[in-house]
Design a protein around this motif. Structure first.
Motif, PDB file in Angstrom:
ATOM      1  N   GLN A  37       4.009  17.359  14.155  1.00  0.00           N
ATOM      2  CA  GLN A  37       4.600  16.150  14.713  1.00  0.00           C
ATOM      3  C   GLN A  37       4.113  15.849  16.126  1.00  0.00           C
ATOM      4  O   GLN A  37       3.961  14.698  16.503  1.00  0.00           O
ATOM      5  N   LEU A  38       3.921  16.887  16.932  1.00  0.00           N
ATOM      6  CA  LEU A  38       3.563  16.715  18.340  1.00  0.00           C
ATOM      7  C   LEU A  38       2.531  17.783  18.719  1.00  0.00           C
ATOM      8  O   LEU A  38       2.881  18.814  19.286  1.00  0.00           O
ATOM      9  N   PRO A  39       1.251  17.543  18.412  1.00  0.00           N
ATOM     10  CA  PRO A  39       0.243  18.576  18.641  1.00  0.00           C
ATOM     11  C   PRO A  39       0.045  18.948  20.113  1.00  0.00           C
ATOM     12  O   PRO A  39      -0.252  20.084  20.428  1.00  0.00           O
ATOM     13  N   ALA A  40       0.202  18.001  21.017  1.00  0.00           N
ATOM     14  CA  ALA A  40      -0.112  18.265  22.423  1.00  0.00           C
ATOM     15  C   ALA A  40       0.917  19.169  23.099  1.00  0.00           C
ATOM     16  O   ALA A  40       0.566  20.011  23.909  1.00  0.00           O
ATOM     17  N   GLY A  41       2.179  19.008  22.803  1.00  0.00           N
ATOM     18  CA  GLY A  41       3.204  19.774  23.501  1.00  0.00           C
ATOM     19  C   GLY A  41       3.987  20.710  22.617  1.00  0.00           C
ATOM     20  O   GLY A  41       5.137  21.050  22.915  1.00  0.00           O
ATOM     21  N   ALA A  42       3.391  21.156  21.547  1.00  0.00           N
ATOM     22  CA  ALA A  42       4.117  21.980  20.580  1.00  0.00           C
ATOM     23  C   ALA A  42       4.539  23.316  21.168  1.00  0.00           C
ATOM     24  O   ALA A  42       5.642  23.799  20.885  1.00  0.00           O
ATOM     25  N   ASP A  43       3.702  23.904  22.006  1.00  0.00           N
ATOM     26  CA  ASP A  43       4.043  25.211  22.565  1.00  0.00           C
ATOM     27  C   ASP A  43       5.227  25.129  23.520  1.00  0.00           C
ATOM     28  O   ASP A  43       6.157  25.931  23.446  1.00  0.00           O
ATOM     29  N   ALA A  44       5.229  24.138  24.395  1.00  0.00           N
ATOM     30  CA  ALA A  44       6.334  23.987  25.351  1.00  0.00           C
ATOM     31  C   ALA A  44       7.623  23.579  24.645  1.00  0.00           C
ATOM     32  O   ALA A  44       8.710  24.078  24.973  1.00  0.00           O
ATOM     33  N   LEU A  45       7.505  22.695  23.671  1.00  0.00           N
ATOM     34  CA  LEU A  45       8.693  22.236  22.952  1.00  0.00           C
ATOM     35  C   LEU A  45       9.304  23.359  22.122  1.00  0.00           C
ATOM     36  O   LEU A  45      10.531  23.507  22.083  1.00  0.00           O
ATOM     37  N   SER A  46       8.478  24.170  21.497  1.00  0.00           N
ATOM     38  CA  SER A  46       9.020  25.267  20.690  1.00  0.00           C
ATOM     39  C   SER A  46       9.654  26.341  21.576  1.00  0.00           C
ATOM     40  O   SER A  46      10.675  26.913  21.208  1.00  0.00           O
ATOM     41  N   PHE A  47       9.074  26.603  22.752  1.00  0.00           N
ATOM     42  CA  PHE A  47       9.679  27.561  23.672  1.00  0.00           C
ATOM     43  C   PHE A  47      11.020  27.035  24.167  1.00  0.00           C
ATOM     44  O   PHE A  47      12.007  27.774  24.241  1.00  0.00           O
ATOM     45  N   GLY A  48      11.094  25.752  24.490  1.00  0.00           N
ATOM     46  CA  GLY A  48      12.358  25.156  24.928  1.00  0.00           C
ATOM     47  C   GLY A  48      13.402  25.142  23.828  1.00  0.00           C
ATOM     48  O   GLY A  48      14.584  25.395  24.075  1.00  0.00           O
ATOM     49  N   ALA A  49      12.964  24.843  22.613  1.00  0.00           N
ATOM     50  CA  ALA A  49      13.904  24.834  21.497  1.00  0.00           C
ATOM     51  C   ALA A  49      14.451  26.231  21.226  1.00  0.00           C
ATOM     52  O   ALA A  49      15.646  26.401  20.962  1.00  0.00           O
ATOM     53  N   ALA A  50      13.591  27.232  21.292  1.00  0.00           N
ATOM     54  CA  ALA A  50      14.058  28.605  21.088  1.00  0.00           C
ATOM     55  C   ALA A  50      15.004  29.026  22.207  1.00  0.00           C
ATOM     56  O   ALA A  50      15.968  29.758  21.970  1.00  0.00           O
ATOM     57  N   THR A  51      14.746  28.549  23.427  1.00  0.00           N
ATOM     58  CA  THR A  51      15.615  28.878  24.552  1.00  0.00           C
ATOM     59  C   THR A  51      16.985  28.244  24.387  1.00  0.00           C
ATOM     60  O   THR A  51      18.004  28.863  24.667  1.00  0.00           O
ATOM     61  N   LEU A  52      17.033  27.015  23.919  1.00  0.00           N
ATOM     62  CA  LEU A  52      18.315  26.317  23.782  1.00  0.00           C
ATOM     63  C   LEU A  52      19.061  26.684  22.496  1.00  0.00           C
ATOM     64  O   LEU A  52      20.292  26.674  22.476  1.00  0.00           O
ATOM     65  N   LEU A  53      18.334  27.006  21.454  1.00  0.00           N
ATOM     66  CA  LEU A  53      18.974  27.274  20.160  1.00  0.00           C
ATOM     67  C   LEU A  53      19.048  28.760  19.832  1.00  0.00           C
ATOM     68  O   LEU A  53      19.140  29.138  18.671  1.00  0.00           O
ATOM     69  N   TRP A  54      19.043  29.624  20.856  1.00  0.00           N
ATOM     70  CA  TRP A  54      19.047  31.061  20.607  1.00  0.00           C
ATOM     71  C   TRP A  54      20.266  31.542  19.836  1.00  0.00           C
ATOM     72  O   TRP A  54      20.127  32.455  19.023  1.00  0.00           O
ATOM     73  N   PRO A  55      21.470  30.973  20.001  1.00  0.00           N
ATOM     74  CA  PRO A  55      22.590  31.504  19.194  1.00  0.00           C
ATOM     75  C   PRO A  55      22.385  31.289  17.692  1.00  0.00           C
ATOM     76  O   PRO A  55      22.642  32.179  16.884  1.00  0.00           O
TER      77      PRO A  55
END
Length: 70
Positions: A37-55
Motif C-alpha cells: 500500500q505504501l512502499p516509500a514509508g513501509a518501514d517507519a509505518l510498521s515500526f510505529g504500528a508495532a509500537t502503538l499496537l503492542w498489547p
C-alpha cells in the motif's frame, strides 16, 4: 486531565518501543503487508504500528499466524 493522559502515555510508548525493538520479526511481517500500500514509508509505518499496537500483538501472537504474509 490532559496532563494525566500524557503521563500515562509515556510508559505505554516506552513499552511499545521496547516491544518493537525486541520483536523485529513482527515488525518485518507488518512491513511486508504495508509495502503493497505504501512502499516509500513501509518501514517507519510498521515500526510505529508495532509500537502503538503492542498489547494486541502481545495477546494474539506473531503476525504470520494470522495473515498470509508472502
Amino acid at each position: 486531565m490532559i496532563e494525566i493522559l500524557m503521563w500515562l502515555a509515556v510508559p505505554y510508548i516506552v513499552i511499545g518501543l521496547v516491544f518493537s525493538v525486541t520483536h523485529p520479526d513482527d515488525v518485518r511481517s507488518l512491513e511486508k503487508q504495508v509495502q503493497t500500500q505504501l512502499p516509500a514509508g513501509a518501514d517507519a509505518l510498521s515500526f510505529g504500528a508495532a509500537t502503538l499496537l503492542w498489547p494486541m500483538m502481545l495477546i494474539t501472537g506473531p503476525v504470520e499466524e494470522h495473515c498470509d504474509v508472502g
